[in-house]
Design an enzyme around this catalytic site. Sequence first.
Site, PDB file in Angstrom:
ATOM      1  N   SER A 272       0.882  -1.170  -0.300  1.00 58.91           N
ATOM      2  CA  SER A 272       0.159  -0.004   0.015  1.00 58.91           C
ATOM      3  C   SER A 272       0.942   1.239  -0.123  1.00 58.91           C
ATOM      4  O   SER A 272       1.483   1.237  -0.888  1.00 58.91           O
ATOM      5  CB  SER A 272      -0.936  -0.216   1.041  1.00 58.91           C
ATOM      6  OG  SER A 272      -2.079   0.650   1.033  1.00 58.91           O
ATOM      7  N   HIS A 413      -7.487  -5.765   0.491  1.00 57.14           N
ATOM      8  CA  HIS A 413      -6.245  -5.037   0.682  1.00 57.14           C
ATOM      9  C   HIS A 413      -5.417  -5.534   1.883  1.00 57.14           C
ATOM     10  O   HIS A 413      -5.770  -5.319   2.877  1.00 57.14           O
ATOM     11  CB  HIS A 413      -6.756  -3.398   0.877  1.00 57.14           C
ATOM     12  CG  HIS A 413      -5.803  -2.593   0.761  1.00 57.14           C
ATOM     13  ND1 HIS A 413      -5.236  -2.174  -0.360  1.00 57.14           N
ATOM     14  CD2 HIS A 413      -5.178  -1.740   1.830  1.00 57.14           C
ATOM     15  CE1 HIS A 413      -4.116  -1.252  -0.059  1.00 57.14           C
ATOM     16  NE2 HIS A 413      -4.008  -1.102   1.324  1.00 57.14           N
TER      17      HIS A 413
HETATM   18  C1  GCU Z   1      -5.515   4.546   2.027  1.00 55.62           C
HETATM   19  C2  GCU Z   1      -5.193   5.351   0.609  1.00 55.62           C
HETATM   20  C3  GCU Z   1      -4.506   4.642  -0.122  1.00 55.62           C
HETATM   21  C4  GCU Z   1      -3.032   3.687   0.344  1.00 55.62           C
HETATM   22  C5  GCU Z   1      -3.733   3.231   1.840  1.00 55.62           C
HETATM   23  C6  GCU Z   1      -2.759   2.269   2.567  1.00 55.62           C
HETATM   24  O1  GCU Z   1      -6.577   3.798   1.470  1.00 55.62           O
HETATM   25  O2  GCU Z   1      -6.051   6.067   0.217  1.00 55.62           O
HETATM   26  O3  GCU Z   1      -3.474   5.195  -1.190  1.00 55.62           O
HETATM   27  O4  GCU Z   1      -2.374   2.913  -0.212  1.00 55.62           O
HETATM   28  O5  GCU Z   1      -4.391   4.124   2.633  1.00 55.62           O
HETATM   29  O6  GCU Z   1      -1.673   2.794   2.562  1.00 55.62           O
HETATM   30  O7  GCU Z   1      -3.052   1.387   3.224  1.00 55.62           O
END
Ligand code: GCU
Length: 434
Positions: A272, A413
Amino acid sequence: MAISSLMKSPVLGCLCIWLAAIGVSAAAFQPNYDEAKVPEYRLPDPLVLPNGKTIEDAKTWERKGRPAILKLFTEHVYGRAPGRPSGMKFHTWSYDRSALDGKATRKEIIIYLTGKTNGPSIELLMYVPNQARKPVPVFLGLNYYGNQSIHPDPAIKITERWMRQGKDDIVVNNRATEKSRGYQASRWAIEQALERGFAVATFYYGDIEPDHEEGWKTGVRAALSKRGAQTVFGPSDWGALAAWAWGLSRAMDYIEKDRDLDAQRVVVFGHSRHGKAALWAGAVDQRFAIVISNDSGCGGAALSRRRFGETVERINTAFPHWFCDLFKQYNGREDDLPVDQHELIALIAPRPVYVASADKDLWADPKGEFLAAKHAEPVYRLYGLAGLGVEEMPGTNQPVGHYIGYHLRSGTHDITAYDWEQYLRFAARHFGMP
Ligand code: GCU
């Protein structure tokens, strides 16, 4: 009301930090999840130089194409970071050859970034396999909740740094608690990596900069600036992602000095926001031999021009500290960006790169991540290297790729054992390991 003005109120400020951390902005935002509504777009061609000439060989790419694109990303997206600070020092804080039932040597190294023990520092944790011919290859990545969160090993030092409030008493008064031990262990396949002959090294990303809008004031962006917390950033000065990437390079500086580790075979990876930082670290610092992006999404591996899921405006609003200020000019104007994220992947060529998505992680735009990997292929081809080896996006849990790896994991995710399995196999293949 903008997040920046809300942040001025302490109560609302905390709420905003928390909302931003979980990815919710105060402003209503309706992400597009409909493929039919993806606008038509034209990607910049990494093989066309600013003077209109087409790059036809790897040498011209390295001499002209790569530097031009790197400059555009630096100035318009992530911002300019300083080099290695002079006087940096490494201190071995702990060393135990009998960690994890004797499987590994656990080391905790403090990297004093300016050489001063009261200045900024990185606390690097690493496990090095005992049953391996040394020096060993390394997986290096940032962690979210401190080194103690990656494994239940009771001997890991608990970070004392600022941390955002989390669930389940993991963090109390912005400090990690005893309960945070092993909190994210499912995201770290330490034993599997060790078994395959890899060392794993990690540090808490808050060592470099606490992840909120004002975090830079107590991080390296202030500590390395003459004006400290009074610094006024220029439009292309580094944002937090560039700072985290810079921290990964400082960990690499340490790896180069450790005889147990093979600095020629370092895999930088991240999930992420850490995946965004890993990609940028790998693009800037060619010492990283392999780069892995797990669900990095917008500002990471996903094409910005698709505007599917998270958009440039949305990310700049929820996380105003991540990118350089100039990037905000592209809010709602993705087509005007001088680059797109396939070129970030292309900057890693000819080194192997792996992009992974999850099918339920629409926010990160799995298809946009696949397409970015696909559109990086022409640069790999200049080196005679095969990229993904497929034309269409593969179905779930069907890893593909030669020098550009890709998979779409089923699920949400996250970074899971399945993802690690693919990364370990990919790295072992490219490093000629069993
Ligand atoms: C949020 C953000 C993302 C990022 C994520 C994370 O969802 O919008 O861009 O990748 O956090 O780091 O878990």
